[in-house]
Design a protein around this motif. Structure first.
Motif, PDB file in Angstrom:
ATOM      1  N   GLY A  27      57.091  43.554  61.474  1.00 57.72           N
ATOM      2  CA  GLY A  27      57.776  43.923  60.598  1.00 57.72           C
ATOM      3  C   GLY A  27      59.292  44.073  61.187  1.00 57.72           C
ATOM      4  O   GLY A  27      59.582  44.187  62.484  1.00 57.72           O
ATOM      5  N   ALA A  28      60.378  43.738  60.304  1.00 57.96           N
ATOM      6  CA  ALA A  28      61.546  43.872  60.695  1.00 57.96           C
ATOM      7  C   ALA A  28      62.703  44.722  59.934  1.00 57.96           C
ATOM      8  O   ALA A  28      62.171  44.479  58.237  1.00 57.96           O
ATOM      9  N   ALA A  29      63.665  45.035  60.293  1.00 57.82           N
ATOM     10  CA  ALA A  29      64.640  45.746  59.598  1.00 57.82           C
ATOM     11  C   ALA A  29      65.824  45.539  59.775  1.00 57.82           C
ATOM     12  O   ALA A  29      66.231  45.632  60.932  1.00 57.82           O
ATOM     13  N   VAL A  30      66.727  45.029  58.925  1.00 56.57           N
ATOM     14  CA  VAL A  30      68.241  44.406  59.332  1.00 56.57           C
ATOM     15  C   VAL A  30      69.052  45.267  58.695  1.00 56.57           C
ATOM     16  O   VAL A  30      69.063  45.892  57.587  1.00 56.57           O
ATOM     17  N   ILE A  73      69.202  44.290  64.001  1.00 55.13           N
ATOM     18  CA  ILE A  73      67.968  43.950  63.378  1.00 55.13           C
ATOM     19  C   ILE A  73      66.912  44.525  64.223  1.00 55.13           C
ATOM     20  O   ILE A  73      66.949  44.192  65.522  1.00 55.13           O
ATOM     21  N   ALA A  74      65.911  45.488  63.869  1.00 54.88           N
ATOM     22  CA  ALA A  74      64.901  46.247  64.532  1.00 54.88           C
ATOM     23  C   ALA A  74      63.566  45.049  64.262  1.00 54.88           C
ATOM     24  O   ALA A  74      63.268  44.890  63.100  1.00 54.88           O
ATOM     25  N   ILE A  75      62.914  45.003  65.178  1.00 51.13           N
ATOM     26  CA  ILE A  75      61.475  44.268  65.186  1.00 51.13           C
ATOM     27  C   ILE A  75      60.329  45.051  65.699  1.00 51.13           C
ATOM     28  O   ILE A  75      60.523  45.220  66.805  1.00 51.13           O
ATOM     29  N   ALA A  76      59.197  45.233  64.812  1.00 51.57           N
ATOM     30  CA  ALA A  76      58.149  46.041  65.445  1.00 51.57           C
ATOM     31  C   ALA A  76      57.108  45.108  65.180  1.00 51.57           C
ATOM     32  O   ALA A  76      56.415  44.227  64.413  1.00 51.57           O
ATOM     33  N   GLY A  77      55.994  45.181  66.373  1.00 48.48           N
ATOM     34  CA  GLY A  77      54.799  44.295  66.396  1.00 48.48           C
ATOM     35  C   GLY A  77      53.552  45.082  66.523  1.00 48.48           C
ATOM     36  O   GLY A  77      53.526  46.268  67.026  1.00 48.48           O
TER      37      GLY A  77
END
Ligand SMILES: [Zn+2]
Length: 126
Positions: A27-30, A73-77
């Motif tokens: 998931g990503a959030a910019v 930008i945050a990136i979650a795995g």
């Protein structure tokens, strides 16, 4: 918006991941410079090359709605034992919109921040 809040939005976006082949959800959030947030997830395809990463999904959503200036930008795995660094294509894609965009991800259970220039030194620009 704090880095943690942006990361939480990336984690929420991960729930929509379509990843039946790798079972690795992203998931990503910019965050735009004017404070808007766009989220995305990875979307895989039986034709593997058609797969799109979560970071690019989020950026494509933002850019296609007129946003081109980004703060972070945050990136979650889904596998927290592996930091969810952006792939090479995504690094170049992010770099296109600014060499100082911050990348927020989790390493060993803690949020870490890098600039895209740290992850892609000497990125390609025309
Ligand atoms: Zn990628």
């Amino acid at each position: 918006m704090t880095d943690k809040e942006l990361y939480d939005k990336a984690e929420e976006a991960m729930l929509f991941s379509y990843s039946p082949y790798s079972n690795y959800k992203i998931g990503a959030a910019v965050l735009t410079k004017c404070g808007k947030v766009f989220t995305g997830c990875n979307i895989e395809n039986a034709s593997y090359g058609a797969t799109i990463c979560g970071e690019r999904t989020a950026l494509v959503k933002a850019i296609s709605e007129g946003n081109k200036e980004f703060e972070a930008i945050a990136i979650a795995g889904s596998d927290e034992s592996v930091p969810s660094f952006p792939c090479g294509i995504c690094r170049q894609f992010i770099f296109e919109f600014g060499s100082d965009i911050r990348i927020i991800l989790k390493e060993r259970g803690k949020l870490k921040t890098y600039t895209i220039s740290e992850l892609l030194p000497k990125g390609f620009k025309l």
